[in-house]
Design a protein around this motif. Structure first.
Motif, PDB file in Angstrom:
ATOM      1  N   GLN A 274       1.122  -1.233   0.008  1.00 60.27           N
ATOM      2  CA  GLN A 274      -0.171   0.063   0.010  1.00 60.27           C
ATOM      3  C   GLN A 274       0.863   1.257   0.039  1.00 60.27           C
ATOM      4  N   LEU A 275       0.168   2.279  -0.570  1.00 57.15           N
ATOM      5  CA  LEU A 275       1.049   3.615  -0.767  1.00 57.15           C
ATOM      6  C   LEU A 275       0.176   4.936   0.036  1.00 57.15           C
ATOM      7  N   VAL A 276       0.577   5.627   0.675  1.00 51.53           N
ATOM      8  CA  VAL A 276       0.204   6.789   1.052  1.00 51.53           C
ATOM      9  C   VAL A 276       1.212   7.992   0.815  1.00 51.53           C
ATOM     10  N   ALA A 277       0.808   9.004   0.480  1.00 45.49           N
ATOM     11  CA  ALA A 277       1.540  10.058   0.048  1.00 45.49           C
ATOM     12  C   ALA A 277       0.795  11.601   0.438  1.00 45.49           C
ATOM     13  N   THR A 278       1.705  12.696   0.697  1.00 40.49           N
ATOM     14  CA  THR A 278       1.135  13.751   1.201  1.00 40.49           C
ATOM     15  C   THR A 278      -0.030  14.526   0.498  1.00 40.49           C
ATOM     16  N   HIS A 279       0.205  14.524  -1.068  1.00 37.57           N
ATOM     17  CA  HIS A 279      -0.432  15.443  -1.794  1.00 37.57           C
ATOM     18  C   HIS A 279      -1.453  14.554  -2.617  1.00 37.57           C
ATOM     19  N   LEU A 280      -1.925  13.244  -2.281  1.00 38.68           N
ATOM     20  CA  LEU A 280      -2.957  12.312  -3.051  1.00 38.68           C
ATOM     21  C   LEU A 280      -4.203  12.647  -2.424  1.00 38.68           C
ATOM     22  N   PRO A 281      -5.357  12.570  -2.988  1.00 45.39           N
ATOM     23  CA  PRO A 281      -6.620  12.663  -2.453  1.00 45.39           C
ATOM     24  C   PRO A 281      -6.686  11.975  -1.130  1.00 45.39           C
ATOM     25  N   PHE A 282      -7.230  12.646  -0.067  1.00 45.42           N
ATOM     26  CA  PHE A 282      -7.469  11.739   1.222  1.00 45.42           C
ATOM     27  C   PHE A 282      -8.228  10.740   0.971  1.00 45.42           C
ATOM     28  N   PRO A 283      -8.017   9.547   1.783  1.00 48.97           N
ATOM     29  CA  PRO A 283      -6.860   9.187   2.656  1.00 48.97           C
ATOM     30  C   PRO A 283      -5.725   8.780   2.001  1.00 48.97           C
ATOM     31  N   SER A 284      -5.612   8.752   0.601  1.00 49.75           N
ATOM     32  CA  SER A 284      -4.619   8.471  -0.259  1.00 49.75           C
ATOM     33  C   SER A 284      -4.135   6.858  -0.097  1.00 49.75           C
ATOM     34  N   VAL A 285      -4.670   6.341   0.454  1.00 38.03           N
ATOM     35  CA  VAL A 285      -4.379   4.747   0.740  1.00 38.03           C
ATOM     36  C   VAL A 285      -4.543   4.059  -0.631  1.00 38.03           C
ATOM     37  N   CYS A 286      -3.664   3.536  -1.218  1.00 35.77           N
ATOM     38  CA  CYS A 286      -4.072   2.956  -2.627  1.00 35.77           C
ATOM     39  C   CYS A 286      -2.748   2.004  -2.776  1.00 35.77           C
ATOM     40  N   HIS A 287      -3.170   1.231  -3.785  1.00 36.14           N
ATOM     41  CA  HIS A 287      -2.217   0.212  -4.498  1.00 36.14           C
ATOM     42  C   HIS A 287      -1.677   1.035  -5.864  1.00 36.14           C
ATOM     43  N   VAL A 288      -0.724   0.352  -6.284  1.00 35.92           N
ATOM     44  CA  VAL A 288       0.157   0.929  -7.774  1.00 35.92           C
ATOM     45  C   VAL A 288      -0.180  -0.121  -8.756  1.00 35.92           C
ATOM     46  N   ALA A 289      -0.567   0.140  -9.861  1.00 41.55           N
ATOM     47  CA  ALA A 289      -0.707  -1.112 -10.911  1.00 41.55           C
ATOM     48  C   ALA A 289       0.209  -0.544 -12.206  1.00 41.55           C
ATOM     49  N   ASP A 290       0.813  -1.381 -12.577  1.00 40.54           N
ATOM     50  CA  ASP A 290       1.641  -1.163 -13.991  1.00 40.54           C
ATOM     51  C   ASP A 290       0.805  -1.019 -15.040  1.00 40.54           C
ATOM     52  N   ALA A 291       0.690   0.158 -15.663  1.00 44.00           N
ATOM     53  CA  ALA A 291      -0.428   0.417 -16.786  1.00 44.00           C
ATOM     54  C   ALA A 291       0.667   0.114 -17.993  1.00 44.00           C
ATOM     55  N   GLY A 292       1.798  -0.304 -18.076  1.00 42.88           N
ATOM     56  CA  GLY A 292       2.687  -0.397 -19.365  1.00 42.88           C
ATOM     57  C   GLY A 292       3.129   0.813 -19.960  1.00 42.88           C
ATOM     58  N   SER A 293       4.127   0.888 -20.854  1.00 44.11           N
ATOM     59  CA  SER A 293       4.785   1.782 -21.405  1.00 44.11           C
ATOM     60  C   SER A 293       5.752   2.975 -20.397  1.00 44.11           C
ATOM     61  N   GLY A 294       5.782   2.344 -19.074  1.00 38.37           N
ATOM     62  CA  GLY A 294       6.456   3.411 -17.947  1.00 38.37           C
ATOM     63  C   GLY A 294       5.482   4.126 -17.245  1.00 38.37           C
ATOM     64  N   THR A 295       4.145   3.809 -17.349  1.00 39.76           N
ATOM     65  CA  THR A 295       3.301   4.551 -16.491  1.00 39.76           C
ATOM     66  C   THR A 295       2.362   3.393 -15.598  1.00 39.76           C
TER      67      THR A 295
END
Length: 305
Positions: A274-295
């Motif tokens: 899980q990821l939390v970051a200062t400036h992501l929309p509250f509460p910002s708790v998320c996962h990261v998915a690979d979208a291909g092509s470096g995104t």
């Protein structure tokens, strides 16, 4: 120094129409993400190296206004091994131009968290929206005298003579950042616990310097019972998933920031943590998915009620 259950505070709190705190567990580690509010910024700050038309298209796709956007401010309180760790402290209340930010003190009270129970503060970096809360008299005077403030040694060294030559901020901001960081270091110098590369603040709570956004910018990795969560500070912004090569105007080392962002998001997409970051929309708790092509793709967690 009463330990209050994050999910069920003893204090009656404030009846808010929009929630401002979110509790979760990382193995045996308790985490409370708190919104310090929002502050307005010009959208161009998100992408100083992007063509105007590309930024405009991205803002449209995200249903964000073209003139000014609200930048969320998230902090966290972490409990592990008998220690209570505050991760960043928000903007504080000394900046009248940002009336909807600087809510940390009130929201700690609403959550039933006594500031005197905080044993450690971990700072991702010394920009004013991460340290201002600790300069508010209503909070500062309630902290314990043996509070430990952890930050990278490189960060403290940088703010002795900060270089803004590669940033692209609104005109008054660099001077305000410089003054606020200088004041913070003067106030807390005797309580600083600087580290070089990484330091374990509490069991399973490790602060690690990444550099990039500022020379001493750091992230906080939580790991317990096979669960992992990273508080990424300003290593990742809302546009950083699908536009990881965009430079933020507050980046002191823009190219290095982009490289760090890609490495971090690639790692998190692989681990599933899980990821939390200062400036992501509250509460910002998320996962990261690979979208291909470096995104990448921002995948918010389902709120656990």
């Amino acid at each position: 120094m009463t330990q209050v259950d994050f999910a069920r505070p003893d204090a009656a709190g404030i009846d808010e129409p929009v929630p401002s705190r979110y509790a979760l567990k990382v193995g045996d580690i308790d985490v409370l993400v708190i919104s310090d509010g929002v502050l307005p910024i010009p959208p161009a700050t998100l992408a100083t190296n992007a063509p105007a038309a590309e930024l405009k298209a991205w803002l449209g796709d995200m249903y964000l206004p073209l003139e000014s956007i609200n930048w969320p401010l998230n902090v966290a309180v972490v409990r592990s091994g008998g220690r209570t760790v505050l991760v960043d402290s928000g903007l504080g209340t000394e900046f009248p131009g940002f009336p909807r930010a600087g809510q940390l003190a009130a929201r700690l009270d609403a959550a039933g968290i006594d500031p005197a129970s905080v044993t450690d503060v971990v700072l991702t970096h010394l920009h004013m929206d991460h340290i201002g809360g600790l300069l508010v008299e209503g909070l500062r005077g309630r902290l314990r005298t043996d509070l430990r403030v952890h930050l990278a040694a490189a960060e403290a060294e940088f703010w002795a003579a900060p270089d803004f030559s590669r940033t692209d901020m609104p005109a008054p901001v660099p001077d305000v950042l410089r003054r606020t960081a200088s004041r913070f270091l003067d106030v807390y110098r005797g309580q600083l616990w600087p580290f070089e590369k990484e330091y374990e603040v509490a069991p399973g709570v490790v602060i690690r310097r990444t550099g990039g956004h500022t020379p001493g910018h750091s992230i906080i990795r939580l790991e317990s019972g096979g669960d992992r969560l990273t508080f990424a500070g300003d290593a990742v912004f809302q546009c950083g998933f699908d536009k990881p090569d965009w430079h933020n105007g507050f980046d002191h080392e823009p190219e290095e920031s982009a490289r760090i962002r890609v490495r971090l998001l690639t790692e998190m997409a692989a681990t599933g943590e899980q990821l939390v970051a200062t400036h992501l929309p509250f509460p910002s708790v998320c996962h990261v998915a690979d979208a291909g092509s470096g995104t990448f793709r921002f995948v918010p967690v389902v709120w656990d009620y």
